[in-house]
Design a protein around this motif. Structure first.
Motif, short mmCIF file in Angstrom:
data_model
loop_
_atom_site.label_atom_id
_atom_site.label_comp_id
_atom_site.label_asym_id
_atom_site.label_seq_id
_atom_site.Cartn_x
_atom_site.Cartn_y
_atom_site.Cartn_z
N ILE A 137 0.92 -1.10 -0.05
CA ILE A 137 -0.09 -0.09 -0.03
C ILE A 137 0.95 1.22 0.14
O ILE A 137 1.52 1.56 0.96
CB ILE A 137 -0.98 0.09 1.23
N THR A 138 1.14 1.77 -1.21
CA THR A 138 2.04 2.82 -1.20
C THR A 138 1.37 4.22 -0.39
O THR A 138 -0.02 4.29 -0.53
CB THR A 138 2.21 3.24 -2.71
N GLN A 139 1.95 4.97 0.06
CA GLN A 139 1.89 6.28 0.73
C GLN A 139 1.35 7.47 -0.27
O GLN A 139 1.57 7.34 -1.39
CB GLN A 139 2.85 6.81 1.85
N ASN A 140 0.35 8.43 0.29
CA ASN A 140 0.03 9.46 -0.61
C ASN A 140 0.99 10.49 -0.83
O ASN A 140 1.89 10.62 0.22
CB ASN A 140 -1.43 10.08 0.15
N SER A 141 1.35 10.93 -2.14
CA SER A 141 2.57 11.89 -2.10
C SER A 141 1.94 12.94 -2.77
O SER A 141 1.29 13.10 -3.96
CB SER A 141 3.83 11.04 -2.96
N LEU A 163 11.05 -2.49 -2.53
CA LEU A 163 9.89 -1.86 -2.08
C LEU A 163 10.13 -1.66 -0.54
O LEU A 163 10.79 -2.53 0.27
CB LEU A 163 8.75 -2.76 -2.10
N CYS A 164 9.60 -0.82 0.22
CA CYS A 164 9.83 -0.53 1.55
C CYS A 164 8.66 0.39 2.12
O CYS A 164 7.81 0.70 1.31
CB CYS A 164 11.07 0.23 1.86
N GLU A 165 8.70 0.85 3.53
CA GLU A 165 7.56 1.67 3.76
C GLU A 165 7.56 2.97 3.36
O GLU A 165 6.68 3.98 3.36
CB GLU A 165 7.63 1.70 5.38
N ASP A 166 8.68 3.41 2.73
CA ASP A 166 8.74 4.98 2.14
C ASP A 166 8.32 4.80 0.54
O ASP A 166 8.42 5.76 -0.14
CB ASP A 166 10.31 5.27 2.27
N THR A 167 8.13 3.74 -0.02
CA THR A 167 7.56 3.59 -1.38
C THR A 167 6.36 4.41 -1.55
O THR A 167 5.16 4.16 -0.85
CB THR A 167 7.22 2.33 -1.72
N ALA A 168 6.48 5.44 -2.53
CA ALA A 168 5.21 6.12 -2.90
C ALA A 168 4.77 5.86 -4.17
O ALA A 168 3.50 6.12 -4.42
CB ALA A 168 5.68 7.73 -2.97
N ALA A 169 5.37 5.06 -5.15
CA ALA A 169 4.84 4.65 -6.31
C ALA A 169 5.77 3.54 -6.52
O ALA A 169 6.95 3.40 -6.41
CB ALA A 169 4.89 5.48 -7.37
N THR A 170 5.26 2.60 -7.61
CA THR A 170 5.92 1.28 -8.07
C THR A 170 6.11 1.26 -9.50
O THR A 170 5.25 1.93 -10.13
CB THR A 170 5.41 0.10 -7.22
N CYS A 171 7.05 0.28 -9.94
CA CYS A 171 7.08 -0.06 -11.40
C CYS A 171 7.22 -1.55 -11.30
O CYS A 171 7.74 -1.93 -10.42
CB CYS A 171 7.82 0.85 -11.97
N ASP A 172 6.88 -2.33 -12.40
CA ASP A 172 7.22 -3.63 -12.39
C ASP A 172 8.00 -3.86 -13.75
O ASP A 172 7.38 -3.84 -14.84
CB ASP A 172 5.89 -4.43 -12.54
N TYR A 173 9.21 -4.23 -13.49
CA TYR A 173 10.28 -4.69 -14.69
C TYR A 173 11.12 -5.72 -14.14
O TYR A 173 11.94 -5.37 -13.32
CB TYR A 173 10.86 -3.60 -15.03
N ILE A 174 10.97 -6.92 -14.62
CA ILE A 174 11.80 -8.09 -14.00
C ILE A 174 11.13 -8.44 -12.69
O ILE A 174 10.79 -9.40 -12.24
CB ILE A 174 13.04 -7.85 -13.73
N LEU A 175 10.80 -7.32 -11.59
CA LEU A 175 10.09 -7.52 -10.43
C LEU A 175 9.66 -6.20 -9.99
O LEU A 175 10.02 -5.06 -10.89
CB LEU A 175 11.17 -7.94 -9.42
N SER A 179 9.36 3.02 -7.78
CA SER A 179 9.33 4.01 -8.77
C SER A 179 9.66 5.56 -8.12
O SER A 179 10.61 6.27 -8.71
CB SER A 179 8.08 4.08 -9.53
N MET A 180 8.90 5.45 -6.85
CA MET A 180 9.15 6.66 -6.29
C MET A 180 9.38 6.32 -4.59
O MET A 180 8.61 5.28 -4.13
CB MET A 180 7.86 7.67 -6.25
N LEU A 181 10.03 7.32 -3.88
CA LEU A 181 10.07 7.18 -2.47
C LEU A 181 10.03 8.44 -1.74
O LEU A 181 9.98 9.71 -2.45
CB LEU A 181 11.25 6.59 -1.91
N GLN A 182 9.41 8.55 -0.66
CA GLN A 182 9.07 9.58 0.21
C GLN A 182 9.00 9.57 1.71
O GLN A 182 8.52 8.59 2.03
CB GLN A 182 7.59 10.22 -0.28
#
Length: 210
Positions: A137-141, A163-175, A179-182
């Motif tokens: 569940i990504t945080q709101n940015s 991926l981590c608790e600071d992930t704000a958006a993701t992308c999927d390439y290989i895994l 894509s964004m952290l905050q």
């Protein structure tokens, strides 16, 4: 005034051009005093993690950047250097985000036949059940204001932040990867907003308006 961190990163020119198109005053500097008083700071990057961290340490910027209080945006290598550790050159990084940077492995089961570096247009996703990562569940940015989940942005990278608790958006390439952290006043994108057409321009506007 937006200060752009000078540390021999390869995309400083494209970042300054993007800000100039938006009419935003900016200054490229590695002077700690100038970075401390800037309204906002952008930490760009195209290069190698170990060499970049060596430059930062030689100028005392590795400590300064971790304690700035104004809005701070890392881009590509800049984002990776804000993490704990990078597999590129076995490099200890700034530790702003509590995650590590790994190399894409196309020989893995999920990556067979996929090329490294990950280069070109791909999506950024955010919200509940983002693609490839139903448990995340990504945080709101604020940087994603007026940007739809699934929008395409421009990537060029061989390493990714897990991926981590600071992930704000993701992308999927290989895994799936961040894509964004905050975290607090620190924001970062693995993609290049300065090369991501209208979506990237909107993100830079959102950063300027913080």
């Amino acid at each position: 005034m937006i200060a752009i961190v000078k540390y021999n990163a390869g995309n400083i020119g494209s970042v300054t051009n993007a800000l100039n198109r938006l009419g935003i005053e900016n200054n490229v500097t590695d002077d700690p005093a100038e970075l401390k008083v800037a309204d906002k700071v952008i930490f760009p990057g195209v290069g190698e993690a170990g060499t970049a961290m060596k430059y930062l340490k030689e100028r005392g910027l590795d400590e300064i950047l971790k304690y700035l209080e104004q809005p701070f945006l890392g881009i590509c290598l800049g984002m990776q250097l804000m993490c704990n550790h990078s597999e590129e050159g076995d490099t200890e990084c700034l530790g702003i985000f509590d995650t590590d940077v790994k190399r894409f492995r196309p020989s893995s089961a999920s990556g067979l036949g996929m090329k490294v570096p990950h280069m070109g247009w791909n999506s950024l996703s955010y919200g509940l059940g983002v693609q490839g990562s139903e448990s995340v569940i990504t945080q709101n940015s604020e940087l994603l204001t007026n940007i739809q989940s699934g929008s395409d942005v421009y990537y060029v990278h061989s390493y990714y932040a897990e991926l981590c608790e600071d992930t704000a958006a993701t992308c999927d390439y290989i895994l799936p990867f961040s894509s964004m952290l905050q975290k607090d006043n620190y924001y970062a994108t693995q993609f290049h907003p300065e090369k991501s057409a209208g979506v990237g321009e909107q993100l830079l506007k959102n950063f300027v308006n913080l």
